[in-house]
Design a protein around this motif. Structure first.
Motif, PDB file in Angstrom:
ATOM      1  N   ASP A 153       0.833  -1.211   0.000  1.00  0.00           N
ATOM      2  CA  ASP A 153       0.000   0.000   0.000  1.00  0.00           C
ATOM      3  C   ASP A 153       0.864   1.256   0.000  1.00  0.00           C
ATOM      4  OD1 ASP A 153      -2.398  -1.389   0.042  1.00  0.00           O
ATOM      5  OD2 ASP A 153      -2.410  -1.528   2.231  1.00  0.00           O
ATOM      6  N   LEU A 154       0.455   2.246  -0.790  1.00  0.00           N
ATOM      7  CA  LEU A 154       1.134   3.532  -0.832  1.00  0.00           C
ATOM      8  C   LEU A 154       0.222   4.632  -0.311  1.00  0.00           C
ATOM      9  CD1 LEU A 154       3.100   3.877  -4.223  1.00  0.00           C
ATOM     10  CD2 LEU A 154       4.042   3.565  -1.935  1.00  0.00           C
ATOM     11  N   LEU A 155       0.782   5.525   0.485  1.00  0.00           N
ATOM     12  CA  LEU A 155       0.079   6.712   0.960  1.00  0.00           C
ATOM     13  C   LEU A 155       0.746   7.946   0.371  1.00  0.00           C
ATOM     14  CD1 LEU A 155      -0.143   5.828   4.775  1.00  0.00           C
ATOM     15  CD2 LEU A 155      -1.972   5.567   3.075  1.00  0.00           C
ATOM     16  N   GLU A 156      -0.034   8.965   0.084  1.00  0.00           N
ATOM     17  CA  GLU A 156       0.543  10.222  -0.401  1.00  0.00           C
ATOM     18  C   GLU A 156       1.021  11.029   0.795  1.00  0.00           C
ATOM     19  OE1 GLU A 156      -0.751  12.102  -4.152  1.00  0.00           O
ATOM     20  OE2 GLU A 156      -1.525  13.674  -2.824  1.00  0.00           O
ATOM     21  N   LEU A 157       2.299  11.363   0.782  1.00  0.00           N
ATOM     22  CA  LEU A 157       2.897  12.067   1.930  1.00  0.00           C
ATOM     23  C   LEU A 157       4.162  12.771   1.460  1.00  0.00           C
ATOM     24  CD1 LEU A 157       3.448  10.626   5.508  1.00  0.00           C
ATOM     25  CD2 LEU A 157       5.308  11.788   4.312  1.00  0.00           C
ATOM     26  N   ASP A 158       4.301  14.023   1.865  1.00  0.00           N
ATOM     27  CA  ASP A 158       5.511  14.809   1.603  1.00  0.00           C
ATOM     28  C   ASP A 158       6.123  15.139   2.961  1.00  0.00           C
ATOM     29  OD1 ASP A 158       7.452  16.713   1.010  1.00  0.00           O
ATOM     30  OD2 ASP A 158       6.228  17.732  -0.495  1.00  0.00           O
ATOM     31  N   VAL A 159       7.329  14.645   3.223  1.00  0.00           N
ATOM     32  CA  VAL A 159       7.941  14.826   4.539  1.00  0.00           C
ATOM     33  C   VAL A 159       8.237  16.290   4.853  1.00  0.00           C
ATOM     34  CG1 VAL A 159       8.946  12.515   4.579  1.00  0.00           C
ATOM     35  CG2 VAL A 159      10.311  14.427   3.709  1.00  0.00           C
ATOM     36  N   ARG A 160       8.150  17.166   3.842  1.00  0.00           N
ATOM     37  CA  ARG A 160       8.373  18.597   4.068  1.00  0.00           C
ATOM     38  C   ARG A 160       7.087  19.327   4.451  1.00  0.00           C
ATOM     39  NH1 ARG A 160      10.528  19.616  -1.839  1.00  0.00           N
ATOM     40  NH2 ARG A 160       8.519  18.561  -2.085  1.00  0.00           N
ATOM     41  N   ASP A 161       5.959  18.623   4.417  1.00  0.00           N
ATOM     42  CA  ASP A 161       4.646  19.237   4.600  1.00  0.00           C
ATOM     43  C   ASP A 161       3.953  18.599   5.806  1.00  0.00           C
ATOM     44  OD1 ASP A 161       1.954  19.973   4.481  1.00  0.00           O
ATOM     45  OD2 ASP A 161       1.878  19.941   2.300  1.00  0.00           O
TER      46      ASP A 161
END
Length: 269
Positions: free
Chosen positions: A47-55
């Motif tokens: 499974d993939l989640l949408e995530l930006d570690v800068r946000d």
């Protein structure tokens, strides 16, 4: 035994994908992250989640989604990162800040987001993927070394701050592995007329050759699995060729100038 829930940042490719697939094969429930899910419509590994570690908002949304599905989070692997090369004098400072935002601040944002849940559970594991480059200042890779070295030191403090919560935090420093990191790395341009043009150009070629001839990232996955199954995980782990790991030992054994000369000879500077 209850299935362990794992979250791997930057899990759609490279080391993150390799670790995710291996842990899945060992019975873990794996979630990876990517900045843009639309780029991976056919991703079936896990499974993939949408995530930006800068946000931070992006992080909170993804963590909430995972906890709503699973009710717990047992393992965070901070793997997302970017490369950067260039003479310090000629590297745009905005690129330096971007690299720190992803490689250092990003893992801190993630750790802050998961600690309340892990503390509530009374247990959890966090592995920060750093780099052997984080143990030494490498020419034309100073910023990358600095981001990874900062994360190594921060982990030492975090372990002591969280020791009463049943949470174990470790660093895993890989050497050179065959991944696509070079394609996403920021390269300060090799400029005509620059006093660094020849040594930087030669060093850049050497760096890329090392990545292209690097080891299979499954070695990192195997080490992650060992760390997760250690009763008392250590602070620092390294994985890579003998000479890459031995270079860290030499740094502590040799006088500074002697070690500097070894690096200069290695990079032919």
């Amino acid at each position: 035994m209850e299935q362990k829930i794992v979250l791997i940042t930057g899990g759609s490719s490279g080391i993150g994908k390799s670790v995710g697939n291996y842990l899945k094969s060992k019975g873990y429930k794996v979630y990876g992250t990517t900045r843009n899910l639309a780029n991976y419509p056919d991703f079936k590994d896990f499974d993939l989640l949408e995530l930006d570690v800068r946000d931070i908002d992006s992080i909170q949304k993804a963590i909430s989604e995972l906890l709503e599905k699973e009710g717990r989070l047992d393992v965070l692997i901070n793997n997302a990162g970017v490369g950067i090369t260039g003479p310090i004098e000629e590297t745009p400072h905005e690129e330096i800040l971007k690299t720190f935002e992803t490689n250092f601040h990003g893992p801190l944002h993630m750790i802050k987001a998961v600690l309340p849940q892990m503390r509530k559970q009374g247990n959890g594991r966090i592995i920060n993927i750093t780099s052997i480059a984080g143990y030494m200042g490498l020419p034309y890779r100073a910023i990358y070394s600095a981001t990874k070295g900062a994360l190594e030191l921060t982990t030492e403090a975090l372990r002591m701050e969280t020791k009463d919560f049943g949470i174990h935090i470790s660093n895993l420093a890989p050497g050179d592995f065959a991944t696509n990191i070079a394609s996403g790395r920021y390269h300060a341009p090799v400029m005509e007329g620059s006093p660094y043009r020849i040594p930087y150009g030669n060093t850049l070629k050497l760096i890329n050759d090392h990545v292209d001839s690097g080891s299979d990232p499954i070695q990192v996955a195997l080490m992650v699995y060992c760390i997760l199954n250690a009763k008392k995980p250590k602070v620092h782990y390294k994985v890579g060729s003998f000479m890459q790991k031995f270079s860290i030992v030499l740094k502590y054994l040799l006088p500074d100038k002697a070690y500097e000369k070894l690096l200069l000879n290695h990079y032919k500077l």
